[in-house]
Structures are given as structure tokens and as C-alpha cells.
Design a protein around this motif. Structure first.
Motif, PDB file in Angstrom:
ATOM      1  N   GLU A 130       0.818  -1.208   0.000  1.00  0.00           N
ATOM      2  CA  GLU A 130       0.000   0.000   0.000  1.00  0.00           C
ATOM      3  C   GLU A 130       0.854   1.261   0.000  1.00  0.00           C
ATOM      4  OE1 GLU A 130      -2.243  -3.388   1.120  1.00  0.00           O
ATOM      5  OE2 GLU A 130      -0.433  -2.585   2.049  1.00  0.00           O
ATOM      6  N   ARG A 161       2.135   1.741  -3.541  1.00  0.00           N
ATOM      7  CA  ARG A 161       1.051   2.194  -4.411  1.00  0.00           C
ATOM      8  C   ARG A 161       0.737   3.661  -4.174  1.00  0.00           C
ATOM      9  NH1 ARG A 161      -3.918  -1.229  -3.241  1.00  0.00           N
ATOM     10  NH2 ARG A 161      -4.855   0.452  -4.482  1.00  0.00           N
ATOM     11  N   LEU A 162       0.763   4.082  -2.909  1.00  0.00           N
ATOM     12  CA  LEU A 162       0.490   5.481  -2.591  1.00  0.00           C
ATOM     13  C   LEU A 162       1.574   6.383  -3.182  1.00  0.00           C
ATOM     14  CD1 LEU A 162      -1.044   7.705  -1.110  1.00  0.00           C
ATOM     15  CD2 LEU A 162       0.279   7.153   0.939  1.00  0.00           C
ATOM     16  N   PHE A 185       1.218   6.639  -6.936  1.00  0.00           N
ATOM     17  CA  PHE A 185       0.079   7.467  -7.324  1.00  0.00           C
ATOM     18  C   PHE A 185       0.410   8.954  -7.171  1.00  0.00           C
ATOM     19  CE2 PHE A 185      -4.231   9.252  -6.779  1.00  0.00           C
ATOM     20  CZ  PHE A 185      -4.834   8.723  -7.913  1.00  0.00           C
ATOM     21  N   THR A 220       1.268  10.691 -11.023  1.00  0.00           N
ATOM     22  CA  THR A 220       0.021  11.258 -11.542  1.00  0.00           C
ATOM     23  C   THR A 220      -0.101  12.713 -11.081  1.00  0.00           C
ATOM     24  OG1 THR A 220      -1.434  10.745  -9.655  1.00  0.00           O
ATOM     25  CG2 THR A 220      -1.024   8.974 -11.257  1.00  0.00           C
ATOM     26  N   ALA A 259      -2.609  13.771  -9.329  1.00  0.00           N
ATOM     27  CA  ALA A 259      -3.649  13.757  -8.302  1.00  0.00           C
ATOM     28  C   ALA A 259      -3.473  14.898  -7.315  1.00  0.00           C
ATOM     29  CB  ALA A 259      -3.633  12.420  -7.569  1.00  0.00           C
ATOM     30  N   ASP A 297      -7.238   2.201   2.064  1.00  0.00           N
ATOM     31  CA  ASP A 297      -6.490   2.002   0.823  1.00  0.00           C
ATOM     32  C   ASP A 297      -5.843   3.324   0.405  1.00  0.00           C
ATOM     33  OD1 ASP A 297      -8.503   3.561  -0.620  1.00  0.00           O
ATOM     34  OD2 ASP A 297      -9.751   1.769  -0.608  1.00  0.00           O
ATOM     35  N   GLU A 306      -6.263   5.184  -2.154  1.00  0.00           N
ATOM     36  CA  GLU A 306      -7.197   6.172  -2.674  1.00  0.00           C
ATOM     37  C   GLU A 306      -7.795   7.013  -1.544  1.00  0.00           C
ATOM     38  OE1 GLU A 306      -6.278   3.236  -5.555  1.00  0.00           O
ATOM     39  OE2 GLU A 306      -7.107   2.959  -3.546  1.00  0.00           O
ATOM     40  N   GLU A 307      -8.129   6.360  -0.431  1.00  0.00           N
ATOM     41  CA  GLU A 307      -8.642   7.104   0.724  1.00  0.00           C
ATOM     42  C   GLU A 307      -7.566   8.016   1.298  1.00  0.00           C
ATOM     43  OE1 GLU A 307     -10.518   4.896   3.809  1.00  0.00           O
ATOM     44  OE2 GLU A 307     -11.822   3.774   2.458  1.00  0.00           O
ATOM     45  N   VAL A 320      -5.167   9.508  -0.392  1.00  0.00           N
ATOM     46  CA  VAL A 320      -5.060  10.675  -1.283  1.00  0.00           C
ATOM     47  C   VAL A 320      -6.202  11.646  -1.013  1.00  0.00           C
ATOM     48  CG1 VAL A 320      -5.148  11.429  -3.690  1.00  0.00           C
ATOM     49  CG2 VAL A 320      -3.786   9.427  -3.064  1.00  0.00           C
ATOM     50  N   ALA A 321      -7.404  11.128  -0.803  1.00  0.00           N
ATOM     51  CA  ALA A 321      -8.542  11.998  -0.492  1.00  0.00           C
ATOM     52  C   ALA A 321      -8.309  12.765   0.795  1.00  0.00           C
ATOM     53  CB  ALA A 321      -9.823  11.150  -0.395  1.00  0.00           C
TER      54      ALA A 321
END
Length: 249
Positions: free
Chosen positions: A11, A14-15, A18, A22, A24, A236, A238-239, A241-242
Motif C-alpha cells: 500500500e 502504491r500510494l 500514485f 500522476t 492527483a 487504501d 485512494e482514501e 489521497v482523499a
């Protein structure tokens, strides 16, 4: 924004990927910190530091010195010491902290799980469950099983284990993700009749649980240690990053 990611997990990589590859969060700087316990770790993109901080105070000093805006603790669920150090350091340095924790495993119909609070507790129940043990708790902590001489162990880890360890064992050096077919074959070839694992969660090592269920063998699952209270948790990347986006608003 300078984000310190305490990593070493899938994880965490992956973070970092990302955030670095990207748009993001445009302009974000990412530093991943690895403990250095694995000889050849998979390095994430972005800046990387390897080694300890010297405790919570040392981490707080590093956070201040490098202008860190936020800390994400994406370490292994069983890395209790670093998680508590991160909580203390973030509070001392007055920066927000998020824990990125993959959800734990949940038993399915047909599973024969026995939970244990520690490796020592897992070792105590083993003699009553089987004699051919598939031990997947990592290379550290094998001392808990060192006195079980009547049992045979297949020990799987990324790096070679450190003594003391079980008298009768075979070491399998391998790194996940693992396939269901591969786990079935290991259980069959080594005549495994009991599996020992930590509740690490995630998909990379979950196939062993399915293979054990199919083979009808018991599984000793070591529960996760307590985590620092009051730290928000993301399930995860994605959370996570949010959460970082929310800090910018």
C-alpha cells in the motif's frame, strides 16, 4: 506539500506511485521511509530514506528539519513500535497523521481458524493441531517456535531467518504476491497439516487461507497488536489521497 510515507508495504508503494506519477496532487513532494530490515526492498518512486529515526523524538526532529506537512503511517499492521513513534512524533511536530491500514482478514464458511494474541500463544496451541507446520509469520520471532522439536516447519520469508529457530525446518525464500495454485502445491508437497499466519490482511498473501480451507487444515491466526488511539485510518491508498486533498482545502 511534503508528505512523509512510513512504508515498506504494498500500500505504501502504491500510494507513492500514485502521488509521484500522476497529477492527483500537483506539486506534492513524497519521501518514503523504509526501516531497512529487508535486504533488497522494492523501492517506491520519489525520494527514499532507509533506516530508523532514533525513536519518536528523532522522527519529530526529522519532520521539522525537512518541512514535512503530513505523515502517513503505511507500515505493516504488526509494526507496533513505529506506529506509536509516529503518533508521538506527529503530535510533537504539530503535523497531521494518517494510518493507512489494509483491512484484516475475515473467516469464511469452512475455515478452521484458531486466534492467538501473540506468536508465543500460537506456539502453545500448535502441538494439538498438527505436526507439519507452514509458518508464514516472517523471519523474525521464530524463537517462539524453537522449542517445538517434535514438529516440522516450512518457514517462508523474504530474507533468511535469524536464530534461534525450530530444530526441524525448511526455509523457503519468496516474496508475494502468491497464487492459489502455488499455495495448494506447497501444502500438498510438504504434507502441511496446520498453517500459522499473522492477520496481515490484503490480497498478496491471502491465497494461503483459501488453500488451507480447501485442504481442511486448521489455521492459527495471530491477532493484530493495539494501534495508537485517535489516529484517523484509511483502508487504501485512494482514501489516503482523499485525506491529503482535504488538508489543502
Amino acid at each position: 506539500m511534503h508528505v512523509l510515507v512510513l512504508g515498506g508495504t504494498t500500500e505504501a508503494r502504491r500510494l507513492a506511485e500514485f502521488l509521484v506519477t500522476t497529477d492527483a496532487l500537483p506539486g506534492v513532494r513524497v519521501t518514503s521511509s523504509l526501516a531497512g530490515r529487508v535486504a533488497r526492498p522494492k523501492l517506491p518512486p520519489g525520494e527514499v530514506r532507509v533506516g530508523g529515526f532514533g525513536g519518536a523524538e528523532g522522527m519529530a526532529d526529522w519532520i521539522r528539519a525537512h518541512g514535512v506537512s503530513a505523515v502517513i503511517d503505511a507500515t505493516h499492521p504488526f509494526a507496533r513500535t513505529i506506529s506509536f513513534s509516529a503518533a508521538s512524533a506527529a503530535a510533537a511536530a504539530h503535523v497531521p497523521l494518517l494510518a493507512l491500514r489494509r483491512p484484516g482478514w475475515v473467516p469464511s464458511e469452512g475455515d478452521r481458524w484458531h486466534t492467538a494474541g501473540s506468536l508465543e500463544e500460537a506456539a502453545q496451541v500448535l502441538p494439538g493441531l498438527g505436526r507439519q507446520v507452514f509458518l508464514t509469520t516472517g523471519r523474525m520471532g521464530l524463537a517462539a517456535f524453537a522449542g517445538l522439536d517434535p514438529l516440522w516447519f516450512l518457514v517462508r520469508s523474504v530474507d533468511a531467518p535469524e536464530a534461534p529457530f525450530p530444530l526441524h525446518m525448511e526455509v523457503l525464500l519468496d516474496r508475494g504476491p502468491f497464487t492459489l495454485e502455488g499455495e495448494r502445491e506447497l501444502i500438498r508437497r510438504h504434507r502441511v497439516d496446520v498453517l500459522v499466519t499473522k492477520d496481515s490482511g490484503g490480497e498478496a498473501t491471502a491465497p494461503k487461507l483459501t488453500a488451507a480451507r480447501e485442504a481442511g487444515i486448521p489455521v492459527v491466526v495471530v491477532r493484530r497488536p493495539p494501534a495508537p488511539e485517535g489516529v484517523p485510518v484509511a483502508a487504501d491508498p485512494e482514501e489516503a489521497v482523499a485525506w491529503l486533498r482535504g488538508l489543502r482545502t
